[in-house]
Scaffold this active site. Sequence first.
Site, mmCIF file in Angstrom:
data_model
loop_
_atom_site.group_PDB
_atom_site.id
_atom_site.type_symbol
_atom_site.label_atom_id
_atom_site.label_comp_id
_atom_site.label_asym_id
_atom_site.label_seq_id
_atom_site.Cartn_x
_atom_site.Cartn_y
_atom_site.Cartn_z
ATOM 1 C CB ILE A 1 33.690 29.959 -24.669
ATOM 2 C CG1 ILE A 1 34.304 31.301 -24.198
ATOM 3 C CG2 ILE A 1 33.940 28.861 -23.641
ATOM 4 C CD1 ILE A 1 33.665 31.896 -22.951
ATOM 5 C CG ASP B 1 16.442 27.374 -30.790
ATOM 6 O OD1 ASP B 1 16.873 27.294 -29.607
ATOM 7 O OD2 ASP B 1 15.725 28.308 -31.178
ATOM 8 C CG ASN C 1 29.797 27.161 -24.579
ATOM 9 O OD1 ASN C 1 30.470 27.917 -23.872
ATOM 10 N ND2 ASN C 1 29.506 27.468 -25.837
ATOM 11 C CB ALA C 2 24.234 27.281 -26.138
ATOM 12 C CG LEU D 1 19.584 49.693 -15.969
ATOM 13 C CD1 LEU D 1 19.367 51.169 -15.635
ATOM 14 C CD2 LEU D 1 20.729 49.117 -15.146
ATOM 15 C CG LEU D 2 14.752 44.369 -11.918
ATOM 16 C CD1 LEU D 2 14.369 43.124 -12.702
ATOM 17 C CD2 LEU D 2 15.089 43.996 -10.475
ATOM 18 C CG ASN E 1 14.527 50.848 -17.968
ATOM 19 O OD1 ASN E 1 13.583 51.426 -17.444
ATOM 20 N ND2 ASN E 1 15.740 51.375 -18.020
ATOM 21 C CG ASN F 1 27.998 42.740 -14.739
ATOM 22 O OD1 ASN F 1 28.453 43.775 -14.228
ATOM 23 N ND2 ASN F 1 28.367 42.301 -15.918
ATOM 24 C CE1 TYR G 1 25.141 35.410 -19.745
ATOM 25 C CE2 TYR G 1 26.329 36.525 -17.975
ATOM 26 C CZ TYR G 1 26.317 35.650 -19.048
ATOM 27 O OH TYR G 1 27.483 35.015 -19.416
#
Length: 436
Positions: free
Chosen positions: A208, A250, A277-278, A285-286, A288, A336, A342
């Site tokens: 993107i 970075d 955008n990066a 799963l939370l 783990n 999600n 994320y």
Amino acid sequence: MSNDTFRDLSQNPLVQRLGVPRIPVLRRHTPGAPLLDGPALVGSVGAGRFAEPIRALLEDAGVVETAEGKVAAVVLDATAATTLDDLCAAQVFLTPAVKRLAPNGRLLVLAPEPSEDPEAAAVAQAFDGIVRSAAKEVRAGATANLLVVTPDADVASSVRFFLSGRSAYVDGQVVHVAAPVGAQPEESDEERPLAGRVAVVTGAARGIGAAIAETLARDGATIIAVDIPAAGESLAAVANATGGTALQLDITATDAADRLLAHLRERHGRVDVVVHNAGITRDKLLANMDADRWNSVLAVNLRAQLTINAALLASDLLGDTGRIVCVASTSGIAGNRGQTNYAASKAGVIGMVRALAPQVAAKGVTVNAIAPGFIETAMTAKMPLATREGGRRINSLRQGGLPVDVAETVGWLGRAESGGVTGQVVRVCGQSLIGA
Ligand code: NAD
């Protein structure tokens, strides 16, 4: 051939004869393309003040208005609607108008900000329901979107975006437009609306980000393409293709903001558009989740944006008509599975944008978020087939978006003329049912 084999197959009349629905090929902007590829119909409820300027804008763009036959766009100025009778008048206009909408057509409604009067507030809000539902009804690549406007709003760049092929994958969205922050810029050339502007794009080496750099450059911007040193080769290729410069950086490094600001100061003396955008994913799963996954995602997707924004806003580099565009995700709206880290970072970006927008308005700067849904990239191509097909089809346009669809939305928000749009979250998701 696209990545979407099913969509390609569905264009074949033999396949259609088997009862397979045709997935529309969306109308996207190409240089030199007209605003619309057919006539338009403009209506108003009561004495809205936007219908006439929109007619003038269309005339200027060579679009004729017609009372009969198919239309490429229907625009309703409902900004004067305050009573339930006005809502009935809107239906009287919209029903025959929508019937006339051509494939890849555009339905654009302008409604007022809700007032304190209960009936007027109900009517203003009703347009939200009308447009979101109509977006699910219109077919063959057509979209429906709503602009909620203040009486002093300058809607021109937003009207152009939503009517054009640039908004191909933006559907069922509600965007607030007010009077522009900062000075009113001169109108730019519609073919190169970003001419003379300097734009930084992070994560520009591929996907993107590369599309954003290429699209902003096509529209006239000078690009500073930023990505990690490991992506140096592809970053250089993007910088060369756009005629811009590459900055290997970075964005999580402690001196990242200083180095970016120094580059901007030395090469350009300023920046007009900053595109965060990066982004990375480290799904788990939370139950783990480990600190490494959690911290690395937050560091790239959120902390770097906060740090760079703070440094830029404390400097004199981002001036009047400065535009900050932050890439979020529908995961940050709907959540999600496996993505608490994320989603935290992307929801965090939305929170940051809403807090920053009023703070920087006096400087003439806007801050907005774009939340992409399912976009056809190397990342989504690697998904298991069933997940990928699910992601592609559960939206009103029944297909994934392309990186250029996100990029065109950045271009609209990055324009000097888009000063009335700030603190907004625009989903580029084909009206995905996720996060709807
Ligand atoms: P991508 O992985 O293809 O590209 C991301 C780029 O960011 C890479 O070039 C990478 O090197 C760069 N990057 C990563 N960490 C960096 C760092 N510390 N410093 C500088 N650069 C760094 O991803 P994409 O699919 O193109 O996604 C771009 C953005 O869109 C991301 O923020 C992503 O979360 C968001 N998004 C993507 C989708 C989708 O469907 N692809 C959906 C929603 C949101």
